[in-house]
Design an enzyme around this catalytic site. Sequence first.
Site, PDB file in Angstrom:
ATOM      1  N   LYS B 170      31.297  40.292  29.270  1.00 38.82           N
ATOM      2  CA  LYS B 170      32.620  39.760  29.585  1.00 38.82           C
ATOM      3  C   LYS B 170      32.612  39.332  31.043  1.00 38.82           C
ATOM      4  CE  LYS B 170      35.671  41.012  31.666  1.00 38.82           C
ATOM      5  NZ  LYS B 170      36.230  41.073  33.091  1.00 38.82           N
ATOM      6  N   THR B 181      32.547  40.947  38.375  1.00 37.35           N
ATOM      7  CA  THR B 181      33.475  41.075  37.234  1.00 37.35           C
ATOM      8  C   THR B 181      32.781  40.884  35.943  1.00 37.35           C
ATOM      9  OG1 THR B 181      35.134  39.971  38.454  1.00 37.35           O
ATOM     10  CG2 THR B 181      35.693  40.539  36.255  1.00 37.35           C
ATOM     11  N   ASN B 380      44.550  32.095  38.894  1.00 34.53           N
ATOM     12  CA  ASN B 380      44.356  33.181  39.852  1.00 34.53           C
ATOM     13  C   ASN B 380      45.530  33.377  40.808  1.00 34.53           C
ATOM     14  OD1 ASN B 380      41.674  34.349  39.285  1.00 34.53           O
ATOM     15  ND2 ASN B 380      41.091  32.201  39.443  1.00 34.53           N
TER      16      ASN B 380
END
Lengths: 385, 385
Positions: B170, B181, B380
């Site tokens: 992911k 991330t 974002n």
Amino acid sequence: MSVTNAAGFVAAGVVAGLKSTGKNDVALVQNLGPNKAAAVVFTSNRAKANPIIWSQQVIGDGIVEAIVLNSGGANCYTGAFGFQTTHATAEAVAEGLGVSAGDVLVCSTGLIGVGGQDFRDKVIGGVATAIPALNDDGGHDAALAIMTTDSKPKEAVVQGAGWSVGGMAKGAGMLAPGLATMLVVITTDALLSSADLDAALRSATRVTFDRLDSDGCMSTNDQVSLLSSGASGVSPSLEVFTAAVTAVCADLAAQLQADAEGASHNISIETINAASEDDAVEVGRSVARNNLFKAAVFGNDPNWGRVLAAIGTTTAEFDPYDVDVTMNGVRVCRSGEPDRPADDVDLTPRATHVLIDLKVGTATATILTNDLTHDYVHENSAYSS
Amino acid sequence: MSVTNAAGFVAAGVVAGLKSTGKNDVALVQNLGPNKAAAVVFTSNRAKANPIIWSQQVIGDGIVEAIVLNSGGANCYTGAFGFQTTHATAEAVAEGLGVSAGDVLVCSTGLIGVGGQDFRDKVIGGVATAIPALNDDGGHDAALAIMTTDSKPKEAVVQGAGWSVGGMAKGAGMLAPGLATMLVVITTDALLSSADLDAALRSATRVTFDRLDSDGCMSTNDQVSLLSSGASGVSPSLEVFTAAVTAVCADLAAQLQADAEGASHNISIETINAASEDDAVEVGRSVARNNLFKAAVFGNDPNWGRVLAAIGTTTAEFDPYDVDVTMNGVRVCRSGEPDRPADDVDLTPRATHVLIDLKVGTATATILTNDLTHDYVHENSAYSS
């Protein structure tokens, strides 16, 4: 005003046809003396434009008679022809003013790769127009001529006791350490040697332009010049003079930040209680370059996790679990844990303050940056600059 | 598929209520053996989330029985309570499976600062649901459970001779070196020691995930785990096994790049003829992090000047005036001068290739990145992640 505020300087800003808008695009500043001392700080980018390569030679002896600047083309990566254009520009100024070409600084700004025959013809033509237009009130016209995507000219003046320091700047994007996409000319009628000017200028830029990091990108053409005419006959102490130059640079840097391309927030990142000033600068710069943080500020989202994630990528001395983060006066993270609710933070004002307390020493530094906005993306995708 | 393709593994992905969408948000993968060897690569961010701190202890002896992962909260900067939550999560898995908590890896992803009582209750509840759901075809459900802003799950499998390697990943933003991330779980039924797994995994991530630099931001929670069940009874050579793990990582990295938040271009920056591989990586990464270049690609503008300006900020060995830049097959800059017209470059395809020829050596490296788009800024700024 600005570069013609100090006695002993004349300037002009004229239309040479480099800008498609028909606005001023060639500026000329002449030092009438009696002193001709100067200092220059250049971009630290290893990819240097032709005017940088030329001007680095000019400043070798610390003597500068004049500086010529153009917008509408960076004359960078334009080959041998481009360097000859810079040389020819300096020669044209020298011939017109009756000085040596080796004492003429050249600055260019605009698109990289632009610097062909048409560019040369227009710049040289602009010099011919500028020379008879030189006058002791020409500073504002000159400031207009160096604008690219700037929305307004940048000028500043600080008055000393019988002398003054004034300057003009351009720069709206590609702002980062190494004085990026920044052309600055500062003049003074105080009387100082080249060595003292150099010391004052380096001291000033270190804590002003070098701490302005709008978008992390460093330009190929940056040049900050400081010229002394000595026309006041006053020689202030180096300390007092440096403070005045620093004040002018700080004022111009704030204007550059406020006019950064597409920005909606002026962000000051203040790092306190660092082990060293270098640590404080590294931490501030890391946050200033974090796209996720910058996008969050654009969205008025006090996402302090992104601040901590950015700090974590540095080599600065700190305990990741003993850091406080305060945004616009609200401490949202205390010793690495959530403190006051993020909802208490009001990020709607354009002026945004991020305070990072590293709790390991006494050093401090502030980095100026901007948010990452739709307009930034738009301007830099739609406009070839 | 993916993590349950190799024999000896069961997995589950369940709804624990962490995601407001009601989708899968807790994943569990168990190694049934007979081998229980494992290796893990962690984020290099010094600000490490609680699951990272926990898992670094777990992997100390190279033995892993199971790995539990959640989306919907990073459990980072959540204080002592947050670490206890990670510990309690591992204990719940251990109790349910009859293994030691010290052999249970934990991964979390989501917003930093989220990890309170409600988070703990839901994760532990998810573990209770997941344990009875474990099955040898549960890989896809698990891949769904680790998604955050991903638009699709990422899975890959490479078949060896009697053994296989499969994985899930992911990650859609905050992609940068140090495995940002990014949560990745790779399983194999090949029989290898922890030391060999570690060597293979580090070799693979160095040239895959570590060269994916979507937005220059490094996360606090990244973890790439490789588990060997040995159920095939086959021990391939380390060279052959490393190639298979590298292929799985490269496949997953390409899927991460293709699904990066808001991106409209997948950019491969290939640097050739560098003096060293480090130089080639530094040059590629500098271009990959240049917002002006990335915005230009979004606007389909082959602004090669921004490529050269970015190269100029590196310490790599090169002559700024002997560099070639080719974009999508069109050499726009040759030896630091304009070559073919920028108009010849078609940047409309999503796949974008930038070739930088430094002409000083024989080393090469490719960095994968994305463009800087309106959607990146939007996602974002509007989404607290």
